[in-house]
Each structure stands twice: as structure tokens, then as C-alpha cells.
Enzyme design. Sequence first.
Site, PDB file in Angstrom:
ATOM      1  N   GLU A  95       0.825  -1.202   0.000  1.00  0.00           N
ATOM      2  CA  GLU A  95       0.000   0.000   0.000  1.00  0.00           C
ATOM      3  C   GLU A  95       0.858   1.250   0.000  1.00  0.00           C
ATOM      4  O   GLU A  95       2.023   1.235   0.399  1.00  0.00           O
ATOM      5  CB  GLU A  95      -0.915   0.000   1.218  1.00  0.00           C
ATOM      6  CG  GLU A  95      -0.149  -0.116   2.498  1.00  0.00           C
ATOM      7  CD  GLU A  95      -0.984  -0.651   3.649  1.00  0.00           C
ATOM      8  OE1 GLU A  95      -2.161  -0.971   3.452  1.00  0.00           O
ATOM      9  OE2 GLU A  95      -0.426  -0.755   4.741  1.00  0.00           O
ATOM     10  N   SER A 142      12.969   4.398  14.112  1.00  0.00           N
ATOM     11  CA  SER A 142      11.800   4.038  14.925  1.00  0.00           C
ATOM     12  C   SER A 142      12.304   3.451  16.226  1.00  0.00           C
ATOM     13  O   SER A 142      12.633   2.264  16.294  1.00  0.00           O
ATOM     14  CB  SER A 142      10.942   3.009  14.173  1.00  0.00           C
ATOM     15  OG  SER A 142      10.473   3.582  12.977  1.00  0.00           O
ATOM     16  N   CYS A 177       0.899   1.864   8.813  1.00  0.00           N
ATOM     17  CA  CYS A 177       1.457   0.879   7.907  1.00  0.00           C
ATOM     18  C   CYS A 177       0.803  -0.481   8.078  1.00  0.00           C
ATOM     19  O   CYS A 177       0.622  -0.981   9.158  1.00  0.00           O
ATOM     20  CB  CYS A 177       2.968   0.794   8.044  1.00  0.00           C
ATOM     21  SG  CYS A 177       3.564  -0.115   9.452  1.00  0.00           S
ATOM     22  N   SER A 181      13.145   5.209   6.675  1.00  0.00           N
ATOM     23  CA  SER A 181      12.963   4.837   8.079  1.00  0.00           C
ATOM     24  C   SER A 181      13.559   3.461   8.334  1.00  0.00           C
ATOM     25  O   SER A 181      13.735   2.662   7.413  1.00  0.00           O
ATOM     26  CB  SER A 181      11.478   4.839   8.439  1.00  0.00           C
ATOM     27  OG  SER A 181      10.855   3.724   7.880  1.00  0.00           O
ATOM     28  N   CYS A 236       3.780   8.161   1.171  1.00  0.00           N
ATOM     29  CA  CYS A 236       4.341   7.139   2.060  1.00  0.00           C
ATOM     30  C   CYS A 236       4.276   5.820   1.294  1.00  0.00           C
ATOM     31  O   CYS A 236       3.201   5.411   0.858  1.00  0.00           O
ATOM     32  CB  CYS A 236       3.497   7.085   3.332  1.00  0.00           C
ATOM     33  SG  CYS A 236       3.970   5.757   4.446  1.00  0.00           S
ATOM     34  N   GLY A 257       6.986  -2.797   5.471  1.00  0.00           N
ATOM     35  CA  GLY A 257       8.345  -3.302   5.330  1.00  0.00           C
ATOM     36  C   GLY A 257       9.386  -2.513   6.096  1.00  0.00           C
ATOM     37  O   GLY A 257       9.139  -1.403   6.567  1.00  0.00           O
ATOM     38  N   GLU A 258      10.547  -3.123   6.228  1.00  0.00           N
ATOM     39  CA  GLU A 258      11.720  -2.481   6.832  1.00  0.00           C
ATOM     40  C   GLU A 258      12.655  -2.146   5.663  1.00  0.00           C
ATOM     41  O   GLU A 258      13.297  -3.041   5.098  1.00  0.00           O
ATOM     42  CB  GLU A 258      12.373  -3.445   7.834  1.00  0.00           C
ATOM     43  CG  GLU A 258      13.824  -3.158   8.185  1.00  0.00           C
ATOM     44  CD  GLU A 258      14.103  -1.741   8.693  1.00  0.00           C
ATOM     45  OE1 GLU A 258      13.372  -1.255   9.565  1.00  0.00           O
ATOM     46  OE2 GLU A 258      15.060  -1.133   8.194  1.00  0.00           O
ATOM     47  N   CYS A 302       7.286  -6.536  14.852  1.00  0.00           N
ATOM     48  CA  CYS A 302       6.914  -5.626  15.947  1.00  0.00           C
ATOM     49  C   CYS A 302       5.475  -5.962  16.360  1.00  0.00           C
ATOM     50  O   CYS A 302       4.570  -5.974  15.518  1.00  0.00           O
ATOM     51  CB  CYS A 302       7.014  -4.170  15.489  1.00  0.00           C
ATOM     52  SG  CYS A 302       8.636  -3.764  14.823  1.00  0.00           S
ATOM     53  N   CYS A 339       2.177  -3.850  15.426  1.00  0.00           N
ATOM     54  CA  CYS A 339       1.985  -3.420  14.036  1.00  0.00           C
ATOM     55  C   CYS A 339       1.259  -4.489  13.233  1.00  0.00           C
ATOM     56  O   CYS A 339       1.597  -5.670  13.319  1.00  0.00           O
ATOM     57  CB  CYS A 339       3.363  -3.141  13.435  1.00  0.00           C
ATOM     58  SG  CYS A 339       3.400  -3.103  11.647  1.00  0.00           S
ATOM     59  N   CYS A 395       6.446  -7.818   6.292  1.00  0.00           N
ATOM     60  CA  CYS A 395       7.647  -7.369   6.998  1.00  0.00           C
ATOM     61  C   CYS A 395       8.079  -8.469   7.958  1.00  0.00           C
ATOM     62  O   CYS A 395       7.237  -9.100   8.599  1.00  0.00           O
ATOM     63  CB  CYS A 395       7.359  -6.083   7.780  1.00  0.00           C
ATOM     64  SG  CYS A 395       8.818  -5.444   8.632  1.00  0.00           S
TER      65      CYS A 395
HETATM   66  S1  SF4 Z   1       6.322  -2.557   9.180  1.00  0.00           S
HETATM   67 FE1  SF4 Z   1       7.570  -1.351  10.646  1.00  0.00          FE
HETATM   68  S2  SF4 Z   1       6.486  -1.448  12.622  1.00  0.00           S
HETATM   69 FE2  SF4 Z   1       5.628  -3.049  11.285  1.00  0.00          FE
HETATM   70  S3  SF4 Z   1       6.768  -4.940  11.820  1.00  0.00           S
HETATM   71 FE3  SF4 Z   1       7.825  -3.963  10.100  1.00  0.00          FE
HETATM   72  S4  SF4 Z   1       9.390  -2.663  11.007  1.00  0.00           S
HETATM   73 FE4  SF4 Z   1       7.927  -3.175  12.650  1.00  0.00          FE
END
Ligand code: SF4
Length: 374
Positions: free
Chosen positions: A112, A244, A366, A221, A125, A187-188, A136, A139, A132
Site C-alpha cells: 500500500e 523508529s 502501515c 525509516s 508514504c 516493510g523495513e 513488531c 503493528c 515485513c
Molecule cells: S512494518 Fe515497521 S512497525 Fe511493522 S513490523 Fe515492520 S518494522 Fe515493525
Amino acid sequence: MSDAPKTLPLVMDAPRGRAKPPRHLADLTLAERQDAAKAAGLQGFRAKQISVHYFERLVHDPEQMTDLPSAQRAELVSTFLPDLMTSLRTQSADAGTTVKTLWKLFDGSLVESVLMRYSDRATICISSQAGCGMACPFCATGQGGLQRNMSTAEIVHQVVVGARAMANGDVAGGPGRLSNVVFMGMGEPLANYRAVMGAVRRLTDPAPEGLGLSARHVTVSTVGLVPRIKQLADEGIPVTLALSLHAPDDELRNELVPINNRFSVAETVDAARYYFDQTGRRVSIEYAMMRDINDQAHRADLLAEVLNERGRGWVHVNLIPLNEVRGSKYTRSRDEDMDEFVRRLEAGGISTTIRDTRGDEIDAACGQLAAVEG
Ligand code: SF4
């Protein structure tokens, strides 16, 4: 909650053996596009013409590419502009100035992007991975795991579509220019380092090689992949780094951001300071405010201490009221606790803002739209 992360690989590669996204001109430098044109039996300068259409004129419809000979148009388009993604759904909010798109990639993966128009800028964004792997617990994306890394072109295309929507006046407020990009969708980004750096270059390369955005208006990020932060610092591209952090102490951060089990708060904040030293760019510290989890006054004081130990004036803290995931134990902080958190950070000399939560009513944090769809 914190035993698995030791095994998290640093770079999350897509599972092997899967089909790759189609190659697109945004994957290539201008010189590589010229070589690809020649390899397809086309003249090299056609690569530049089609690049002008894609990055400069933001044209989508081959019929509008009238400088390309009609006999070659279809071949040029299929060589350089294969379909990368289909819009499954768009939702708008904030009187049409926030538009969220759910994309289906060629293999069915969902990602997205969210376009947000403000009085002085328009920001998109974008996602850098489908899913991901960082896990976390607060999330939505983190709950589903990683499906795969996105390609450079898949990342860039989200921005080009946003730029086109702005140019065409499809976003409330009339025609305008997309100015900012934040890698804060699914995603990271630093776990898909090579494709993300390719995308950063393509976004900042002057047209028609790329989109010609200012690197200062691109924010990458990360949850804190320390070696990758250092690598990014040494690239010589002055993008803004957003770390973050979400907690100033290892005990809590090990739970909220599992990669912390591998890189401690101290190592992570040191890497952020290194980024500032190398680039001169003030680092943005992102802190999602979770009620009674990380929003206590003593944590505000500790956060100020952790940042001030490494010097003054090198960070800005962005507090983000948590976008809650249904059924989760992590909920949004009370307003009075957020205000007190700000007060304490500012008393410690840390510049702080509470981020405006654009698109709240459309699940704009996200991963949430894809989580609903999936
Ligand atoms: S998208 Fe961001 S907040 Fe969500 S699990 Fe991945 S790194 Fe963590």
C-alpha cells in the site's frame, strides 16, 4: 516474547525459486536502458525518449507517446514499461487530500501507499517490502511476516503514480507537484537495502534518468539495522533518516522492536548519531505512543538522557499516536500523557512534535489496509 529475534537474519531475502517482478525501466540507469534497447533491436535513444515520458511527463498511455514510431511503440512499452501493479482499492480521507491505495503486485502480493497533500507540500508514504519480517507486536504488518522484497521499480512506481495523480489534479486541491517521499509503508526498508538504494537513486536522479526529487525530501525509516544505517551514512546521499525507537530502554524495546535483541538501544542510537556526523542531516526519532506501555514520564526523561548523552541538536523526536490494531493490547496513549511526554522532552532540550495522524479514519498506519484485505 523476546527469544526468537536472535535468529532474525539481517537482510530478509525473498524465498528462492519464486518468479521475479518484471524488469522495468525504473530498475535501470539511463545507460542500462540504452543497452537494453539495443539488445531488443531498438535504437538506444528510444530509451531516453521513453524515460522522458515516464519520469518527466508522467505519461502512462502509450497513445500519448507520439514521438515514438507507432510500429515500435508496443515493443518499447513492453520492453520498458511492463505492468508492475494493479490498484485494488483506493480510499480517501481528509476531504480528499489523503488517498490510500492498496496495490496487488504481479504475484498477488499486497502492498500500500498513501498520498498526503498539505498546504505546502505533498508527501507519499510508500512500501518497500510485501509484508515485513521485523515482527513488531503492535503493528498489523508485523503480524503477517515477510512475503518478499519489492524490486526497485515496484518501489519507484508507487511514487511515479502519486506524482502523476498530483500533476493531473486527481487529488483535492487541483494540480500540484509531489515533493516528498517517506519510506514508512509496509516493510523495513534497510532489510531490502539494494532495491531501496536503487529506488532512492532513481527518485533523486535528475530527469529523465529519474524523478529529480531533492534527497532532503526523501526519508528512509528503519527499526535499527545498525550496519545498514552506517552503510547508508556512507553512501553520500543526504536523505533524512528516521529511526523508529519506540522505547529508550532495552528491556521494553526488546519486546516492542524485536531486532533490539540483536542491536541494543545504545548501539542503535550510536549508529543514528554516526548518520548525523556523516551527513549533517538531523535524525528523526519516531516514537509510537502506546498507553501505559512506553508513554510514562520516566521514559520521556530517559529518552532525553539517551539522546543528550550523544550531543545536542542532532535529533528531532516525532511522537506518533499509535494507530491501533483491532484486538491488540497496544492502544493509543491518553492526550494528557502525550502532552506530558512532550513537555519533559522539551525540558530536556529535545525538539519534539506530535505527528498529525493523517487518514486515521482509513487505517492509514502501515499495513492495516492490507491486513484487512488479506
Ligand atoms: S512494518 Fe515497521 S512497525 Fe511493522 S513490523 Fe515492520 S518494522 Fe515493525
